[in-house]
Design a protein around this motif. Sequence first.
Motif, PDB file in Angstrom:
ATOM      1  N   UNK A  71       0.821  -1.222   0.000  1.00 53.75           N
ATOM      2  CA  UNK A  71       0.000   0.000   0.000  1.00 53.75           C
ATOM      3  C   UNK A  71       0.852   1.269   0.000  1.00 53.75           C
ATOM      4  N   UNK A 116       0.375   4.407  -2.383  1.00 51.42           N
ATOM      5  CA  UNK A 116       0.053   5.716  -1.792  1.00 51.42           C
ATOM      6  C   UNK A 116       1.085   6.760  -2.254  1.00 51.42           C
ATOM      7  N   UNK A 154     -13.889  -6.294  -7.562  1.00 47.29           N
ATOM      8  CA  UNK A 154     -13.847  -6.370  -6.093  1.00 47.29           C
ATOM      9  C   UNK A 154     -12.607  -5.699  -5.535  1.00 47.29           C
ATOM     10  N   UNK A 160     -12.663  -1.974  -5.778  1.00 43.27           N
ATOM     11  CA  UNK A 160     -13.470  -1.392  -4.702  1.00 43.27           C
ATOM     12  C   UNK A 160     -12.702  -1.311  -3.392  1.00 43.27           C
ATOM     13  N   UNK A 161     -11.987  -2.393  -3.078  1.00 48.96           N
ATOM     14  CA  UNK A 161     -11.220  -2.420  -1.824  1.00 48.96           C
ATOM     15  C   UNK A 161     -10.089  -1.396  -1.831  1.00 48.96           C
ATOM     16  N   UNK A 173     -11.409   2.138  -1.472  1.00 49.16           N
ATOM     17  CA  UNK A 173     -11.788   2.416  -0.085  1.00 49.16           C
ATOM     18  C   UNK A 173     -10.546   2.637   0.788  1.00 49.16           C
ATOM     19  N   UNK A 174      -9.526   1.792   0.586  1.00 51.71           N
ATOM     20  CA  UNK A 174      -8.284   1.917   1.373  1.00 51.71           C
ATOM     21  C   UNK A 174      -7.601   3.254   1.076  1.00 51.71           C
ATOM     22  N   UNK A 190      -9.032   5.956  -0.040  1.00 57.63           N
ATOM     23  CA  UNK A 190      -9.884   7.022   0.503  1.00 57.63           C
ATOM     24  C   UNK A 190      -9.565   7.226   1.988  1.00 57.63           C
ATOM     25  N   UNK A 191      -9.466   6.117   2.727  1.00 62.45           N
ATOM     26  CA  UNK A 191      -9.185   6.232   4.166  1.00 62.45           C
ATOM     27  C   UNK A 191      -7.780   6.757   4.424  1.00 62.45           C
ATOM     28  N   UNK A 192      -6.845   6.365   3.562  1.00 58.48           N
ATOM     29  CA  UNK A 192      -5.479   6.849   3.720  1.00 58.48           C
ATOM     30  C   UNK A 192      -5.425   8.369   3.504  1.00 58.48           C
ATOM     31  N   UNK A 218      -8.017  10.443   3.829  1.00 57.88           N
ATOM     32  CA  UNK A 218      -8.795  11.072   4.905  1.00 57.88           C
ATOM     33  C   UNK A 218      -7.934  11.282   6.146  1.00 57.88           C
ATOM     34  N   UNK A 219      -7.056  10.307   6.411  1.00 58.70           N
ATOM     35  CA  UNK A 219      -6.198  10.436   7.598  1.00 58.70           C
ATOM     36  C   UNK A 219      -5.284  11.639   7.517  1.00 58.70           C
ATOM     37  N   UNK A 229     -14.036   4.537  -9.818  1.00 53.75           N
ATOM     38  CA  UNK A 229     -13.710   3.131 -10.067  1.00 53.75           C
ATOM     39  C   UNK A 229     -14.308   2.710 -11.402  1.00 53.75           C
TER      40      UNK A 229
END
Lengths: 222, 147
Positions: A9, A13, A40, A43-44, A47-48, A50-52, A54-55, A64
């Motif tokens: 990741x 990133x 699939x 999508x994962x 999402x990962x 997006x959260x990275x 956001x942090x 997507x």
Amino acid sequence: MITAERKPMQEIIDYVSPFNRILLVGCNECVTVCAAGGRKEVGLLASALQMSFMQRGKALDIQEITLERQCDPEYVEQLVNYVDRYDAVLSMACGCGVQEVARRYKTKPVFPALNTKFMGASEHQGIWAERCQGCGDCVLGVTGGICPIARCSKRIMNGPCGGSTKGKCEINPDIECAWQLIWDRLKMLGLEDRYEEIMEAKDWRTSRDGGPRRIVREDLAS
Amino acid sequence: MKPFEPEIVAFCCHYCAYTAADMAGSMRIGYPPNVKIIKAPCSGKIDAIHIMKALEKGADGVYVAGCLEGDCHFKNGNNNAARRVKYLQKLLDEIGVGGERIAMITMSAGMGGRFAETAAEFTEKIRKLGPNPAKTAAGEKLEKAIA
């Protein structure tokens, strides 16, 4: 199929961090089957990421999309309506797909999200193993349907070597000795005589040693 | 500032964990209101993306509650769910959210007490961990923008 695995990741990133709008493109072919870059997994990863983002308090606009195939220009063309709206493309295809997207959209940065591994087959659910190295001159017809090039660690054409022990390869006890498999299968088929035939030194020019390869089918090429 | 109250999403299988939650109610055993239950036909039906989306949309912790080992109504859905949770824990560690924010828990339909106990334990664990870092950073930015 061509097999692949998601990159760490942090590497992904680092590629996309300078951008705010990312087009994340999956592929419906091989990488879907080996659960690395299909809808699939797209999508994962979205999402990962997006959260990275956001942090770090950063907004990420991520779209997507999963193409039928990323290694064919007809399908890559379908991105034409999306590409301009995004700063960069993150591809979840094998290396062929990444390059096809980069070739078509020359002014857009394109990054790989996967490490392409090998041409292989599913051994069990969730386990894939190498089966073909694309040498360009198939010998499976004389080796009982088991490839000594892809499946023997030393690519020996007249094996086995001295490192074959109880049917296993000396480099790793989890790897089966290809030449043991070949012998067992030839015996089962009653074709032991074939084992006695010495294979001559292989002409590797049909493999990568002859440089990047192309296939031209004149009846199809326009 | 309001004290932190974790938002927990619990994906519960119909045959065991959801029935156990029902049993907890019948037995008048309380469990933290932080836990929001989503009923699923089987814990094996819970896909990785469901867990990721719950966290992305603001959950501080997520757990999947399925049948006891060997007792899955659909044979091995609970084992599949456990493997998915393990895979996602690594992914969440990689992106800094933390794999300990998700868990797989098993119980039988009659274990109302265990349902309440695990709900309380998980809520306390997440309370100690603090808010989901993705949500916190995004929220702070929003607050600044509003101010």
